[in-house]
Each structure stands twice: as C-alpha cells, then as structure tokens.
Scaffold this motif. Structure first.
Motif, PDB file in Angstrom:
ATOM      1  N   GLU A 291       0.856  -1.192   0.000  1.00 47.22           N
ATOM      2  CA  GLU A 291       0.000   0.000   0.000  1.00 47.22           C
ATOM      3  C   GLU A 291       0.888   1.235   0.000  1.00 47.22           C
ATOM      4  N   ARG A 292       0.331   2.365  -0.382  1.00 43.51           N
ATOM      5  CA  ARG A 292       1.104   3.611  -0.395  1.00 43.51           C
ATOM      6  C   ARG A 292       1.658   3.862   1.007  1.00 43.51           C
ATOM      7  N   VAL A 293       2.887   4.337   1.083  1.00 45.54           N
ATOM      8  CA  VAL A 293       3.527   4.497   2.393  1.00 45.54           C
ATOM      9  C   VAL A 293       2.822   5.593   3.207  1.00 45.54           C
ATOM     10  N   VAL A 294       2.264   6.583   2.528  1.00 50.18           N
ATOM     11  CA  VAL A 294       1.288   7.512   3.130  1.00 50.18           C
ATOM     12  C   VAL A 294       0.118   7.607   2.154  1.00 50.18           C
ATOM     13  N   HIS A 295      -0.999   8.159   2.589  1.00 45.45           N
ATOM     14  CA  HIS A 295      -2.197   8.278   1.736  1.00 45.45           C
ATOM     15  C   HIS A 295      -2.662   6.909   1.230  1.00 45.45           C
ATOM     16  N   ALA A 296      -2.555   5.875   2.064  1.00 46.23           N
ATOM     17  CA  ALA A 296      -2.897   4.521   1.617  1.00 46.23           C
ATOM     18  C   ALA A 296      -4.394   4.375   1.367  1.00 46.23           C
TER      19      ALA A 296
ATOM     20  N   VAL B 128      -9.028  11.887 -10.325  1.00 52.54           N
ATOM     21  CA  VAL B 128      -8.748  12.538  -9.037  1.00 52.54           C
ATOM     22  C   VAL B 128      -8.813  11.504  -7.920  1.00 52.54           C
ATOM     23  N   ARG B 129      -7.761  11.450  -7.107  1.00 51.68           N
ATOM     24  CA  ARG B 129      -7.791  10.548  -5.946  1.00 51.68           C
ATOM     25  C   ARG B 129      -7.763  11.386  -4.669  1.00 51.68           C
ATOM     26  N   LEU B 130      -8.759  11.123  -3.808  1.00 53.15           N
ATOM     27  CA  LEU B 130      -8.902  11.847  -2.545  1.00 53.15           C
ATOM     28  C   LEU B 130      -8.594  10.858  -1.425  1.00 53.15           C
TER      29      LEU B 130
ATOM     30  N   VAL C 196      -0.529  17.365  -7.155  1.00 49.20           N
ATOM     31  CA  VAL C 196      -0.647  16.451  -6.009  1.00 49.20           C
ATOM     32  C   VAL C 196      -0.666  17.273  -4.731  1.00 49.20           C
ATOM     33  N   GLY C 197      -1.855  17.624  -4.302  1.00 50.70           N
ATOM     34  CA  GLY C 197      -1.979  18.533  -3.169  1.00 50.70           C
ATOM     35  C   GLY C 197      -2.725  17.940  -2.000  1.00 50.70           C
ATOM     36  N   ASN C 198      -3.047  18.799  -1.055  1.00 48.40           N
ATOM     37  CA  ASN C 198      -3.803  18.431   0.139  1.00 48.40           C
ATOM     38  C   ASN C 198      -4.960  19.407   0.325  1.00 48.40           C
ATOM     39  N   ASN C 199      -5.812  19.142   1.323  1.00 47.54           N
ATOM     40  CA  ASN C 199      -6.895  20.095   1.594  1.00 47.54           C
ATOM     41  C   ASN C 199      -6.461  21.171   2.590  1.00 47.54           C
TER      42      ASN C 199
ATOM     43  N   LYS D   1      13.205  15.787   5.912  1.00 45.98           N
ATOM     44  CA  LYS D   1      12.596  15.416   7.195  1.00 45.98           C
ATOM     45  C   LYS D   1      11.337  14.561   7.026  1.00 45.98           C
ATOM     46  N   PHE D   2      10.936  14.302   5.797  1.00 45.91           N
ATOM     47  CA  PHE D   2       9.670  13.591   5.577  1.00 45.91           C
ATOM     48  C   PHE D   2       9.637  12.193   6.222  1.00 45.91           C
ATOM     49  N   PRO D   3      10.704  11.396   6.095  1.00 46.53           N
ATOM     50  CA  PRO D   3      10.655  10.073   6.757  1.00 46.53           C
ATOM     51  C   PRO D   3      10.449  10.188   8.267  1.00 46.53           C
TER      52      PRO D   3
ATOM     53  N   VAL E  19      -0.169  23.665  -2.543  1.00 39.25           N
ATOM     54  CA  VAL E  19       0.754  23.967  -1.443  1.00 39.25           C
ATOM     55  C   VAL E  19       1.979  24.755  -1.924  1.00 39.25           C
ATOM     56  N   HIS E  20       2.811  24.149  -2.747  1.00 34.20           N
ATOM     57  CA  HIS E  20       4.060  24.817  -3.147  1.00 34.20           C
ATOM     58  C   HIS E  20       3.804  25.977  -4.100  1.00 34.20           C
ATOM     59  N   THR E  21       4.823  26.780  -4.261  1.00 39.20           N
ATOM     60  CA  THR E  21       4.856  27.759  -5.342  1.00 39.20           C
ATOM     61  C   THR E  21       5.362  27.033  -6.586  1.00 39.20           C
TER      62      THR E  21
ATOM     63  N   VAL F 269      -0.704   6.318 -10.275  1.00 35.55           N
ATOM     64  CA  VAL F 269       0.529   6.900  -9.735  1.00 35.55           C
ATOM     65  C   VAL F 269       0.505   8.404  -9.992  1.00 35.55           C
ATOM     66  N   PHE F 270       0.565   9.175  -8.921  1.00 33.43           N
ATOM     67  CA  PHE F 270       0.610  10.638  -9.047  1.00 33.43           C
ATOM     68  C   PHE F 270       2.016  11.095  -8.674  1.00 33.43           C
ATOM     69  N   HIS F 271       2.458  12.155  -9.313  1.00 30.57           N
ATOM     70  CA  HIS F 271       3.837  12.596  -9.085  1.00 30.57           C
ATOM     71  C   HIS F 271       3.942  14.095  -9.380  1.00 30.57           C
TER      72      HIS F 271
ATOM     73  N   GLY G 228      12.429  17.731  -3.047  1.00 33.49           N
ATOM     74  CA  GLY G 228      12.570  16.358  -2.540  1.00 33.49           C
ATOM     75  C   GLY G 228      11.442  15.463  -3.016  1.00 33.49           C
ATOM     76  N   ARG G 229      10.244  16.050  -3.135  1.00 34.70           N
ATOM     77  CA  ARG G 229       9.108  15.252  -3.617  1.00 34.70           C
ATOM     78  C   ARG G 229       9.372  14.763  -5.032  1.00 34.70           C
ATOM     79  N   LEU G 230      10.114  15.546  -5.793  1.00 34.55           N
ATOM     80  CA  LEU G 230      10.351  15.179  -7.188  1.00 34.55           C
ATOM     81  C   LEU G 230      11.084  13.839  -7.284  1.00 34.55           C
ATOM     82  N   PHE G 231      11.861  13.523  -6.239  1.00 31.81           N
ATOM     83  CA  PHE G 231      12.524  12.214  -6.223  1.00 31.81           C
ATOM     84  C   PHE G 231      11.582  11.126  -5.699  1.00 31.81           C
ATOM     85  N   SER G 232      10.871  11.437  -4.624  1.00 32.03           N
ATOM     86  CA  SER G 232      10.189  10.390  -3.862  1.00 32.03           C
ATOM     87  C   SER G 232       9.057   9.686  -4.624  1.00 32.03           C
ATOM     88  N   TYR G 233       8.310  10.418  -5.429  1.00 30.47           N
ATOM     89  CA  TYR G 233       7.081   9.834  -5.983  1.00 30.47           C
ATOM     90  C   TYR G 233       7.340   8.776  -7.049  1.00 30.47           C
ATOM     91  N   THR G 234       8.329   9.019  -7.932  1.00 36.48           N
ATOM     92  CA  THR G 234       8.625   7.957  -8.904  1.00 36.48           C
ATOM     93  C   THR G 234       9.313   6.802  -8.199  1.00 36.48           C
TER      94      THR G 234
HETATM   95 FE1  HDD Z   1       3.303  13.225  -0.582  1.00 38.42          FE
HETATM   96  C1  HDD Z   1       1.691  10.454  -1.623  1.00 38.42           C
HETATM   97  C2  HDD Z   1       0.450  15.075  -1.048  1.00 38.42           C
HETATM   98  C3  HDD Z   1       4.835  15.978   0.815  1.00 38.42           C
HETATM   99  C4  HDD Z   1       6.194  11.564  -0.525  1.00 38.42           C
HETATM  100  N1  HDD Z   1       1.433  12.830  -1.196  1.00 38.42           N
HETATM  101  C5  HDD Z   1       0.963  11.622  -1.601  1.00 38.42           C
HETATM  102  C6  HDD Z   1      -0.401  11.737  -2.001  1.00 38.42           C
HETATM  103  C7  HDD Z   1      -0.747  13.041  -1.841  1.00 38.42           C
HETATM  104  C8  HDD Z   1       0.403  13.725  -1.343  1.00 38.42           C
HETATM  105  C9  HDD Z   1      -2.106  13.644  -2.130  1.00 38.42           C
HETATM  106  C10 HDD Z   1      -1.276  10.600  -2.500  1.00 38.42           C
HETATM  107  C11 HDD Z   1      -1.256  10.522  -3.993  1.00 38.42           C
HETATM  108  C12 HDD Z   1      -2.204   9.434  -4.455  1.00 38.42           C
HETATM  109  O1  HDD Z   1      -3.407   9.615  -4.261  1.00 38.42           O
HETATM  110  O2  HDD Z   1      -1.708   8.432  -4.961  1.00 38.42           O
HETATM  111  N2  HDD Z   1       2.730  15.109  -0.130  1.00 38.42           N
HETATM  112  C13 HDD Z   1       1.550  15.698  -0.503  1.00 38.42           C
HETATM  113  C14 HDD Z   1       1.624  17.116  -0.223  1.00 38.42           C
HETATM  114  C15 HDD Z   1       2.849  17.358   0.316  1.00 38.42           C
HETATM  115  C16 HDD Z   1       3.548  16.107   0.355  1.00 38.42           C
HETATM  116  C17 HDD Z   1       0.527  18.103  -0.507  1.00 38.42           C
HETATM  117  C18 HDD Z   1       3.449  18.651   0.772  1.00 38.42           C
HETATM  118  C19 HDD Z   1       3.218  19.773   0.211  1.00 38.42           C
HETATM  119  N3  HDD Z   1       5.150  13.669   0.071  1.00 38.42           N
HETATM  120  C20 HDD Z   1       5.592  14.866   0.568  1.00 38.42           C
HETATM  121  C21 HDD Z   1       7.019  14.799   0.784  1.00 38.42           C
HETATM  122  C22 HDD Z   1       7.417  13.557   0.380  1.00 38.42           C
HETATM  123  C23 HDD Z   1       6.235  12.865  -0.062  1.00 38.42           C
HETATM  124  C24 HDD Z   1       7.876  15.921   1.330  1.00 38.42           C
HETATM  125  C25 HDD Z   1       8.777  12.940   0.354  1.00 38.42           C
HETATM  126  C26 HDD Z   1       9.857  13.590   0.103  1.00 38.42           C
HETATM  127  N4  HDD Z   1       3.822  11.315  -0.911  1.00 38.42           N
HETATM  128  C27 HDD Z   1       5.090  10.871  -0.879  1.00 38.42           C
HETATM  129  C28 HDD Z   1       5.226   9.444  -1.337  1.00 38.42           C
HETATM  130  C29 HDD Z   1       3.756   9.077  -1.675  1.00 38.42           C
HETATM  131  C30 HDD Z   1       3.013  10.347  -1.369  1.00 38.42           C
HETATM  132  C31 HDD Z   1       5.960   8.581  -0.386  1.00 38.42           C
HETATM  133  C32 HDD Z   1       3.195   7.843  -1.046  1.00 38.42           C
HETATM  134  C33 HDD Z   1       2.565   7.056  -2.148  1.00 38.42           C
HETATM  135  C34 HDD Z   1       2.901   7.753  -3.331  1.00 38.42           C
HETATM  136  O3  HDD Z   1       3.655   8.859  -3.041  1.00 38.42           O
HETATM  137  O4  HDD Z   1       2.611   7.445  -4.450  1.00 38.42           O
HETATM  138  O5  HDD Z   1       6.031   9.359  -2.453  1.00 38.42           O
END
Ligand code: HDD
Length: 723
Positions: A96-101, A136-138, A171-174, A185-187, A246-248, A362-364, A382-388
């Motif tokens: 499952e996704r490590v966050v947002h599972a 759209v995934r919420l 790829v944002g938040n509410n 610091k994300f981990p 969130v970001h600029t 997969v969102f990135h 940093g996010r640019l690395f983590s998602y792929t």
């Molecule tokens: Fe993230 C998933 C939003 C910071 C690393 N993130 C994930 C999802 C959302 C966000 C909506 C779920 C996407 C989906 O539905 O598949 N994340 C954010 C926002 C952030 C943020 C709005 C700050 C502005 N995230 C963030 C950081 C890192 C990550 C700083 C790591 C450097 N996020 C991930 C991830 C996830 C993820 C580990 C888990 C599953 C996935 O990406 O596909 O890469």
C-alpha cells in the motif's frame, strides 16, 4: 443483528439514495472523455455472456473441486487450473502507499473559463471549449488502506490531467501549508505520525505520544498544527473540501516569461465539516462514509465540482512578500494576492474497478507539462525524487504503461524492457541518434517540447536553511485570529483531545509552551484541560506587523461559506404507519432542490400513510441507521404515526443525538410533540405558523405551501450547522 453492522448501514444508504433519484443518471449521461475511450479500447472488459477460462484462455468446467487421485484422494499438482487460480490469488496484493494509503478516486474533466495563454502555454489552459480528462484521488494520510474515512486527518487531493502534451499531476492536500520545510525530514515526520512501531497503535489518528513528541520539538510545524486541529480535518464529504497545490510553482508562457503561481481548488458545494463526536461515531458505524458519499453522488448524477483558482506573483514581486515564497509552511493570504478562479473540474464517472484504476494510479508532482515548472522550494524538490521512486517499488518499472497512468497523447521513446513491459515497438533502432530508424523519434522543437525554465541559481553548497524560513508563528497566529469563536473552541477541543491521549506529561507541557507563542489564551485553557502548568504571557510580534494582515476571513470555514444550498444533502424522514401527507410534500421539495430524502421506520416492510391509500418502503430501519448519516431530520405529522414514534426509543434516541450534533430538525403538525417530548427547543410553532428555535423548525397546520419554507429553512440550517 446482522442489520446493525456498519456494512449493512452503508449498503442501504447507497441503495436507498440511488433509488431516491432513480433515472437521474440516465438522463444526465456519463462523460465520454478521451481517457474513457482509451480505457475502453485497451483495458475495459465486460464478463456478460462469456465463458469462464483460465488466465491462458482455456475454458473451465468446474471451480468447486480440485483434481484428485480418487474422490477422497490427495490433490494432484498437475491440476493447472487450480495452480493458475491459486498462484495468482497469492500475489493479489501490492504494497500500500507508504502515506495516503486509504483513498477513493473518480474520473472527470477540467475546463478553463478563458484562455490563459498570456500566463502559460500549458495545454489545459488554452481553449475554453477543450475538456481535459482528469482522474482525481482523494485520500487520508495516516491510516492504512482499510482504515476509517472520517478520522481527524489531512485529506490528499491528487489530480491527474491527461493533456494533449502529456500528463500533469497536481498532487496537493486540503490544507495549503505543510508540517516541514525540507523534504529530508519527511521520513521522520511520517514515522512520527504513523502508528507507533512497537505496538502499531493508533490507527487513523495522530493522537499519540510519538507524533506530539516530534512536532512539539519542531516549531516549523506550528502553522500546520493549527490547521489540522481545525474543522478542516474532519470533512463532511470529499465533495466539500478545498484542494491546494501547497508549493509555489511556475507558469511559463510561449515567450518564456515565468511567473510564480499557487493553485487552489474550491468546492462548489462549499467547505463543510463534521462535529467531532459525529466523526468519531461515523468512523465506527460506517468506516466507508466519505468513499460511499463520493461514489453515490456520482452514481446519482449529482457530480462533484471544484473551481480551480490561481494566485499569480510576478517573479520581481516575490521578494517583497513578508515571508519566503519557497517556504511550504507559509500561505499567501488572499488579502495580499487575490485568487483568480480560472476554470472548473467536474467528476462524472466512478472507476469500473478499484485496483487497476484507483490503486494502481501513480501521481507525481514531477509529472509536468510545457508551461508549468517547479520552484526551488526544498520540500517540492525532494518530492520530485520520492514519488517515482515509490512508484517503482509499489507498482513497478513500467507503471506509466498501465491503463490508468497512460497519457492520452502519443508516447514514443527508447525506453525498453523492465518487468511487465506492455508496449511492442517496431523497428531496430532503440537509441538516439540513429539513422536506422530514420532518426525517429525526432526531438521536439523548443516551441513544442518541455524546456526547463532557466531560473538563475547561484550559491555555495550548504545544508544551512535560509534565514527567510525562520518565522514559524506569525501565520499560525493569523490563522487562529481568523477563526470565529466557535472555530476557536473546536481547535481548543481538538488539541485537548489529542494531547490528552499523550501519556508523557513533558510532551503536553512542551506543546502548551509552543502554542503560547501563537495565542496565550489558547495555551492557558489547554494547560488547564491537560493538567500542566500555564505559561507566562510571552512577547510575540503581532501578525499585523509581520504580515500586514491580522486575520483573513477566507481562512474561516464559517465566515467564508455561503449557506444557501441543500444540494447533495441527506434528509432522514421518520415515518410510522399513519404518517401524514407532509412526507410526500417535503420529499418533492427536497428532490427538486437536489437533496436526497431518505425514510426510516421501525420495520423494513411498506409503511401505510394516514389515508391508507399509499405506502412507503423505508430506506432504513431505526436500528440499522444512525442520525450521523443525515444532514437534517424531518418528523411528519399523523396521529397514529406520532404516537408510535413517541413509544419508539431507538427513534427518539436518534433524533436527540441529531440535535446534539446540531442537525437541522424539522417537525410538523403532531410531529412537533416528538421534539417537545425530547425538550429540544423552548419555542414551538403555534397553530398555522412556523417557528425556528436553535436549529429546530416546527410548523403546525400550515398546509400546502409549507414545503417551500421548510425545504429552504432545512437547507439553510443543514448548511449552517455543518460549517
Ligand atoms: Fe506526498 C503520496 C500530497 C509531501 C512523498 N502525497 C501523496 C499523495 C498526496 C500527497 C495527495 C497521495 C497521492 C495518491 O493519491 O496516490 N505530499 C503531498 C503534499 C505534500 C507532500 C501536498 C506537501 C506539500 N510527500 C511529501 C514529501 C514527500 C512525499 C515531502 C517525500 C519527500 N507522498 C510521498 C510518497 C507518496 C506520497 C511517499 C506515497 C505514495 C505515493 O507517493 O505514491 O512518495
């Protein structure tokens, strides 16, 4: 007692609501976007009128018994049909996704109001007649895939735009800010907020020592803490949340001119939240509440909609802001840079199957298209690395080839191989430059292809943080000052709840001391609730001085909402044999206003009305439903019906609980006796009049014409109380 299960409740909600609006979907039709056509061509299957086969296409004659050596003998390994089924089943789960599972998704489209070609060359923003397909995934953040929907948590808001020039993911938040300023610091953040490692407790919530230990040591998280302790984190519906990039980011136009941009999604239905007690109860009674609500509204043809807004900042203006535009813990108040709403997104189709679509999506944030670029925000970088990276691990090397992730525009390159490669590329040349393939695929010209914005960068390598990132409290204070007293009370309640679950008193004290830098009164009240020492008043700079803005009404849900629609809201109607004609009157008014009337009774069979000439089959029984699943409650008249209701304890408890959760309650004719019995109000209607007292509307003998008043009043009250 099977009907008491949360699943039982849920299924009935879906069925009842779908029944209530039967035919609407057919009338409105289902959107046929380019993405839909593509999925139909490459992936969507229909099992109707087919014969069962193995995965290699061999017709199967039995699935009930394996091949054995004799009827009572051992199973034979040569049973390839058994092996085919079992081996695939054994591998059905992926990480499952490590966050947002936990998340739900839907298809739809985005349409811009007018061309933005002066600002950006990005494909979705050029032509107002163009519908760009979206997926759209919420999601929630903390819980596992099977956790409850209505927990207190940030909601993820991820949008994939399938544009003519490739996929763009927002790829944002509410919530428009984040906990940390640097992705490194994300981990730590995620370790701290997830269930604790020794006992994997708690699920779907941050009310535990590890989380508060971490954030109390991290002043940069203070602004985000104010947001997550507000009503934003207990939304009534996914359809009623904001989304923020969130970001600029950067918009770049065809002349190569770049401007900074922030993205905002605004729900057409307004932002609405649960009462905390209601959210907790719903998590138990119907853990799929938000998922079901999204699914159902789309099935009913009541399509969720959001407007996309942008704040545009000239590069030359950015440094004049009183905070750093690259700091993701900061928000640009609308008073400083107004939001311009530029288009609308409509979600009009549920996925056909959860796993291949929602789970494999997969969102990135690095899925960018010409005209959109990133800023140097260290969190975004940093996010640019983590998602792929996580996609390779979770889904596999060729995740971009999966139907849900495939762009709708052509894809041509020299990538080959990798597990589960789908595409078969003709020809010999798999390198560039080549002559054997006629030089193809050819490089795009600068006017067509993606060109990174040549942002000037100077500096020495350093792990130091910029001094411009150091103010952690002004915006936290501005947020708190923007709230109404009711919302401030909710924030205090949320901090008190979460921190009372923290067993280490030192952590409680540290949080109270940190919040003293935001608001002294809040920290003193919190200290009292938590049994720790109240801090001395600290000297803090006023938000007005630092930001030029003391309070931003747009940050308050209550101040910024318009409470003028009952669209999409659910109204529970309490009927027993002998109910009067106000039921059909109200149901007509509610349906016409786009609301969903649902009936409840003691038993599941048809309930006769007072005239005996018509019956209603209730959507739910009292025992298999809960006031928490409705936005408003209605008690009709009818002597026999009301007498029976007055004797029915589960129904009375439900109505009283609805009052506690500030639901709009309407009672008419003899039905007024029910709210009187429960002492829900002081003032009730006299004969031939309508009275409103603390969210309870009563009407007696007003006859026809009452429906309009009641429908509107119930709508306004439902909206007003949920804010
Ligand atoms: Fe993230 C998933 C939003 C910071 C690393 N993130 C994930 C999802 C959302 C966000 C909506 C779920 C996407 C989906 O539905 O598949 N994340 C954010 C926002 C952030 C943020 C709005 C700050 C502005 N995230 C963030 C950081 C890192 C990550 C700083 C790591 C450097 N996020 C991930 C991830 C996830 C993820 C580990 C888990 C599953 C996935 O990406 O596909 O890469």
């Amino acid at each position: 007692m099977a009907d008491l299960s949360s699943q039982g409740i849920g299924r009935s909600v879906a069925n009842a609501a779908a029944h209530a609006v039967q035919g609407v979907k057919g009338a409105l039709g289902v959107g046929m976007t380019e993405k839909r056509q593509q999925l139909n061509q490459i992936a969507v299957q229909d099992n109707a009128n087919t014969v069962l086969t193995t995965s290699s296409g061999v017709p199967i004659t039995t699935v009930d018994d394996s091949l054995k050596a004799g009827e009572r003998g051992p199973t034979l390994i040569e049973d390839f049909q058994f092996r085919d089924r079992m081996a695939h089943f054994d591998r059905e789960r992926i990480p499952e996704r490590v966050v947002h599972a936990r998340g739900s998704a839907a298809h739809g489209y985005f349409q811009v109001y007018e061309s933005l070609s002066d600002l950006t060359r990005a494909a979705p923003f050029q032509d107002p007649s163009k519908k760009t397909p979206v997926f759209v995934r919420l999601s929630t953040v903390q819980g596992s895939k099977g956790s409850a929907d209505t927990v207190r948590d940030v909601r993820g808001f991820a949008t994939k735009f399938y544009t003519d020039e490739g996929n763009w993911d927002l790829v944002g938040n509410n919530i428009p800010v984040f906990f940390i300023q640097d992705a490194v610091k994300f981990p730590d953040l995620v370790h701290a907020l997830k269930p604790e490692p020794h006992n994997e407790i708690p699920q779907g919530q941050t009310a535990h020592d590890n989380f508060w230990d971490f954030v109390s040591l991290l002043p940069e998280s203070t602004h985000m803490l104010m947001w997550i302790m507000s009503d934003r984190t207990i939304p009534r519906s996914f359809r009623m949340i904001n989304g923020f990039g969130v970001h600029t980011f950067r918009f770049v136009n065809a002349d190569g001119v770049s401007r900074f941009v922030k993205f905002h999604w605004r729900p057409v239905l307004g932002v609405h939240s649960f009462i905390w007690d209601e959210a907790l109860k719903t998590a138990g009674r119907d853990p799929d509440y938000l998922r079901r609500d999204l699914w159902m509204s789309i099935e009913m043809g009541d399509f969720p909609e959001w407007e996309l807004g942008i704040q545009v900042i000239e590069e030359s203006e950015a440094d004049k802001l009183p905070f750093d535009i690259l700091d993701a813990t900061k928000y640009i108040p609308e008073e400083i840079v107004p939001i311009r709403y530029i288009g609308k997104m409509t979600l009009n189709r549920n996925p056909d199957e959860f796993f291949p679509e929602t789970e494999q999506a997969v969102f990135h944030p690095g899925h960018l298209i010409p005209g959109i670029d990133v800023s140097e925000d260290p969190l975004l970088q940093g996010r640019l690395f983590s998602y792929t990276d996580t996609a390779f691990h979770r889904v596999g090397t060729n995740f971009n080839e999966l139907p849900i992730n495939r762009p709708v525009c052509p894809v041509h390159n020299h990538q080959r191989g990798g597990f589960m490669r789908h595409t078969i590329v003709k020809g010999q040349a798999n390198y560039h430059p080549n002559s054997l393939g006629g030089g193809c695929p050819a490089l795009a010209s600068a006017s067509k292809g993606y060109v990174h914005y040549p942002a000037p960068v100077i500096g020495r390598k350093t792990s130091n943080r910029a001094g411009s990132f150091s103010d952690h409290f002004s915006q936290a204070r501005m947020f708190y000052n923007s709230m109404t007293d009711t919302e401030k009370g909710h924030i205090l309640g949320a901090f008190s709840f979460e921190l009372s679950k923290v067993s280490t008193m030192g952590i409680r004290q540290r949080m109270v001391d940190l919040l003293n830098k935001v608001d002294h009164d809040l920290s003193v009240k919190l200290a009292d609730n938590l049994g720790v020492k109240a801090p001395e008043k600290s000297e803090v700079e006023s938000s007005t001085k630092v930001l030029g803005v003391a309070a931003s009404p747009a940050l308050s849900i209550i101040k910024s909402n318009k409470y003028d629609t009952i669209r999409g809201r659910m109204v529970g109607i309490y009927i027993m044999p002998g109910y009067d004609s106000t039921v059909s009157e109200l149901m007509g008014a509610l349906t016409a206003a786009g609301a969903v009337p649902l009936t409840l009774s003691a038993k599941g069979g048809p309930v006769p009305d007072a005239s005996g000439s018509s019956t209603t089959t209730p959507s739910f029984t009292f025992s298999a439903s809960s006031s928490t699943q409705f936005d408003a409650l209605f008690i009709p008249g009818g002597r026999k019906s009301v007498d029976a209701l007055l004797e029915n304890v589960p129904a009375l408890v439900q109505i009283a609980e609805g009052f506690k959760h500030l639901k709009a309650i309407a009672a008419v004719n003899e039905g007024v006796e029910v709210v009187q019995r429960l002492s829900l109000m002081v003032k009730t209607a006299e004969d031939n009049s309508v009275a409103v007292d603390y969210g309870v509307i009563t009407a007696k003998g007003v006859g026809t014409g009452m429906n309009g008043k009641l429908g509107k009043a119930a709508g306004m009250a439902a909206g007003a109380v949920s804010g």
